[in-house]
Design a protein around this motif. Structure first.
Motif, mmCIF file in Angstrom:
data_model
loop_
_atom_site.group_PDB
_atom_site.id
_atom_site.type_symbol
_atom_site.label_atom_id
_atom_site.label_comp_id
_atom_site.label_asym_id
_atom_site.label_seq_id
_atom_site.Cartn_x
_atom_site.Cartn_y
_atom_site.Cartn_z
ATOM 1 N N SER A 1 1.675 30.573 4.100
ATOM 2 C CA SER A 1 1.881 29.236 4.271
ATOM 3 C C SER A 1 2.516 29.089 5.570
ATOM 4 O O SER A 1 3.461 29.503 6.320
ATOM 5 C CB SER A 1 2.997 29.301 3.096
ATOM 6 N N MET A 2 1.938 27.955 6.058
ATOM 7 C CA MET A 2 2.463 27.193 7.317
ATOM 8 C C MET A 2 3.786 26.692 7.210
ATOM 9 O O MET A 2 4.149 25.964 6.148
ATOM 10 C CB MET A 2 1.496 26.123 7.772
ATOM 11 N N PRO A 3 4.604 26.609 8.290
ATOM 12 C CA PRO A 3 5.722 25.991 8.126
ATOM 13 C C PRO A 3 5.647 24.404 8.044
ATOM 14 O O PRO A 3 4.523 23.857 8.647
ATOM 15 C CB PRO A 3 6.694 26.255 9.253
ATOM 16 N N HIS A 4 6.234 23.711 7.037
ATOM 17 C CA HIS A 4 6.160 22.125 7.294
ATOM 18 C C HIS A 4 6.616 21.294 8.365
ATOM 19 O O HIS A 4 7.658 21.979 8.923
ATOM 20 C CB HIS A 4 6.793 21.632 5.939
ATOM 21 N N PRO A 5 6.085 20.249 8.799
ATOM 22 C CA PRO A 5 6.580 19.560 9.776
ATOM 23 C C PRO A 5 8.068 19.096 9.189
ATOM 24 O O PRO A 5 8.258 18.983 8.051
ATOM 25 C CB PRO A 5 5.965 18.434 10.027
ATOM 26 N N GLN A 6 9.080 18.730 9.964
ATOM 27 C CA GLN A 6 10.360 18.611 9.745
ATOM 28 C C GLN A 6 10.110 17.065 8.812
ATOM 29 O O GLN A 6 10.861 16.971 7.908
ATOM 30 C CB GLN A 6 11.422 18.197 10.714
ATOM 31 N N LEU A 7 9.586 16.146 9.470
ATOM 32 C CA LEU A 7 9.434 14.777 8.631
ATOM 33 C C LEU A 7 7.738 14.381 8.866
ATOM 34 O O LEU A 7 7.265 14.504 10.105
ATOM 35 C CB LEU A 7 10.160 13.681 9.538
ATOM 36 N N ALA A 8 7.417 13.514 7.869
ATOM 37 C CA ALA A 8 5.996 13.295 8.064
ATOM 38 C C ALA A 8 6.053 11.843 7.143
ATOM 39 O O ALA A 8 6.501 12.002 6.157
ATOM 40 C CB ALA A 8 5.219 14.336 7.111
ATOM 41 N N ALA A 9 5.131 11.368 7.397
ATOM 42 C CA ALA A 9 4.565 9.980 6.685
ATOM 43 C C ALA A 9 3.288 10.197 6.320
ATOM 44 O O ALA A 9 2.520 10.708 7.117
ATOM 45 C CB ALA A 9 4.811 8.611 7.748
ATOM 46 N N ILE A 10 2.784 9.872 5.109
ATOM 47 C CA ILE A 10 1.404 10.524 4.666
ATOM 48 C C ILE A 10 0.720 9.119 3.899
ATOM 49 O O ILE A 10 1.458 8.703 2.922
ATOM 50 C CB ILE A 10 1.438 11.442 3.597
ATOM 51 N N ALA A 11 -0.279 8.481 4.773
ATOM 52 C CA ALA A 11 -0.678 7.429 4.257
ATOM 53 C C ALA A 11 0.121 6.287 3.711
ATOM 54 O O ALA A 11 -0.057 5.577 2.641
ATOM 55 C CB ALA A 11 -1.812 7.880 3.097
ATOM 56 N N VAL A 12 1.043 5.997 4.632
ATOM 57 C CA VAL A 12 1.981 4.929 4.380
ATOM 58 C C VAL A 12 1.547 3.324 4.634
ATOM 59 O O VAL A 12 1.053 3.212 5.581
ATOM 60 C CB VAL A 12 3.231 5.390 4.894
ATOM 61 N N GLU A 13 1.703 2.792 3.472
ATOM 62 C CA GLU A 13 1.335 1.188 3.424
ATOM 63 C C GLU A 13 2.628 0.383 3.211
ATOM 64 O O GLU A 13 3.412 0.922 2.187
ATOM 65 C CB GLU A 13 0.019 1.112 2.814
ATOM 66 N N LYS A 14 2.815 -0.225 3.726
ATOM 67 C CA LYS A 14 3.931 -1.470 3.541
ATOM 68 C C LYS A 14 3.503 -2.947 3.876
ATOM 69 O O LYS A 14 2.850 -3.141 4.820
ATOM 70 C CB LYS A 14 5.183 -1.201 4.353
ATOM 71 N N ALA A 15 3.654 -3.861 2.752
ATOM 72 C CA ALA A 15 3.463 -5.024 2.996
ATOM 73 C C ALA A 15 4.538 -6.126 2.658
ATOM 74 O O ALA A 15 5.358 -5.520 1.784
ATOM 75 C CB ALA A 15 2.291 -5.579 2.087
ATOM 76 N N TYR A 16 4.766 -7.328 3.359
ATOM 77 C CA TYR A 16 5.890 -8.334 2.753
ATOM 78 C C TYR A 16 5.159 -9.352 2.291
ATOM 79 O O TYR A 16 4.118 -9.720 2.317
ATOM 80 C CB TYR A 16 6.526 -8.578 3.928
ATOM 81 N N ARG A 17 5.969 -9.916 1.138
ATOM 82 C CA ARG A 17 5.362 -11.247 0.564
ATOM 83 C C ARG A 17 6.042 -12.402 1.505
ATOM 84 O O ARG A 17 7.205 -12.572 1.690
ATOM 85 C CB ARG A 17 6.031 -11.011 -0.729
ATOM 86 N N LYS A 18 5.108 -13.227 1.741
ATOM 87 C CA LYS A 18 5.350 -14.483 2.453
ATOM 88 C C LYS A 18 4.900 -15.397 1.415
ATOM 89 O O LYS A 18 3.652 -15.718 1.297
ATOM 90 C CB LYS A 18 4.933 -14.764 3.748
ATOM 91 N N ASP A 19 5.862 -16.363 0.917
ATOM 92 C CA ASP A 19 5.241 -17.372 0.045
ATOM 93 C C ASP A 19 4.427 -16.729 -1.187
ATOM 94 O O ASP A 19 4.839 -15.864 -1.871
ATOM 95 C CB ASP A 19 4.234 -18.484 0.757
ATOM 96 N N LYS A 20 3.277 -16.861 -1.416
ATOM 97 C CA LYS A 20 2.527 -16.126 -2.397
ATOM 98 C C LYS A 20 1.445 -15.286 -1.713
ATOM 99 O O LYS A 20 0.856 -14.539 -2.479
ATOM 100 C CB LYS A 20 1.642 -17.273 -3.174
ATOM 101 N N HIS A 21 1.606 -15.131 -0.403
ATOM 102 C CA HIS A 21 0.822 -14.212 0.196
ATOM 103 C C HIS A 21 1.291 -12.866 0.375
ATOM 104 O O HIS A 21 2.733 -12.791 0.694
ATOM 105 C CB HIS A 21 0.151 -14.806 1.363
ATOM 106 N N LYS A 22 0.505 -11.840 0.444
ATOM 107 C CA LYS A 22 1.091 -10.391 0.966
ATOM 108 C C LYS A 22 0.567 -10.242 2.211
ATOM 109 O O LYS A 22 -0.505 -10.435 2.744
ATOM 110 C CB LYS A 22 0.400 -9.447 0.079
#
Ligand code: ADP
Ligand code: MG
Length: 248
Positions: free
Chosen positions: A6-27
């Motif tokens: 087993s390989m040591p894990h990275p301390q912190l990782a983001a995996i395939a992260v997506e984020k959207a904000y809503r503006k009026d009715k649009h994402k």
């Protein structure tokens, strides 16, 4: 079977992260598939134009917000989906935050500002019992950031560079494993910015403090071990700086 060492894990990782904000009715998509691993003791800088999602990503790392898709991992464990109480604990104990505009409490002097995270963490009784030790710890950290002569000053009586040093001291009092720095030099002139970068570099080298720093300044970014650029919601890999050694 494919059971491997087993390989040591990275301390912190983001995996395939997506984020959207809503503006009026649009994402409005901001992060559109972010993958990054940060090792313990690494100094990573994230660059990108204003509005490219740098702060959004820092908020996701520090559990101030949650991704729409994807995961945040700490030492190989998913943390973004934990119950609120566990997220609060990790946020307060693992991460330290510094920001462009310091966010010091104007009514408190420097020493009190540095102690404020402990006042919040502990009950009045516990804090009172440990007060002497806490004060000693705070004084040591304040000395480390070069502000021993300013402990009774309020933020309004400090320069920009001194306010950022105070904010760094406040972040360090909780002994974070990872410092998240969002445009820490963004409001400082270039020579003061350089001093803050020296302080961050020393903390990284001497204490193995992992630092993830956001900046829109390529020169500031180049002082880290590695830079990634956010463009249109994704990372464009830039490679490692040749001058800096990267921890394994
Ligand atoms: P950066 O830090 O790179 O300047 P941000 O992460 O702050 O960028 O913002 C990325 C985009 O997301 C911007 O277009 C911004 O207006 C939008 N945004 C950020 N926070 C919010 C929010 N809470 N609600 C709606 N839109 C937001
Ligand atoms: Mg920002």
């Amino acid at each position: 079977m494919t059971e491997t060492i087993s390989m040591p894990h990275p301390q912190l990782a983001a995996i395939a992260v997506e984020k959207a904000y809503r503006k009026d009715k649009h994402k409005v998509p901001v992060l559109r598939g972010i993958d990054v691993e940060v090792n313990k003791g690494e100094f990573l800088s994230i660059v990108g134009q204003s509005g490219s999602g740098k702060s959004t990503l820092m908020h996701l790392f520090g559990l101030l917000d949650t991704p729409d898709v994807g995961e945040i991992h700490l030492e190989g464990q998913q943390i973004d989906d934990l119950p609120e109480h566990a997220r609060d604990q990790i946020r307060n104990r693992v991460f330290g935050f510094i920001f462009q505009f310091y966010h010091l409490l104007p009514e408190l002097n420097l020493l009190e500002n540095v102690l404020s995270p402990l006042m919040i963490r502990y009950s009045t009784w516990e804090y009172w019992k440990k007060k002497k030790q806490f004060k000693q710890d705070a004084m040591e950290i304040i000395e480390k950031v070069g502000l021993s002569h300013r402990i009774k000053h309020r933020p309004a009586e400090l320069s920009g560079g001194e306010m950022q040093r105070a904010a760094i001291a406040r972040a360090l009092i909780a002994k974070p494993q990872i410092l998240l720095a969002d445009e820490p030099t963004g409001n400082l002139d270039s020579s003061t910015g350089k001093e803050i970068m020296e302080l961050l570099t020393n903390l990284n080298e001497q204490e193995q403090l992992t630092i993830i720093m956001v900046t829109h300044d390529d020169l500031i970014a180049s002082q880290a071990h590695r830079t990634v650029r956010l463009r249109e919601g994704q990372f464009e890999l830039l490679g490692k700086h040749q001058s800096a050694s990267v921890p394994a």
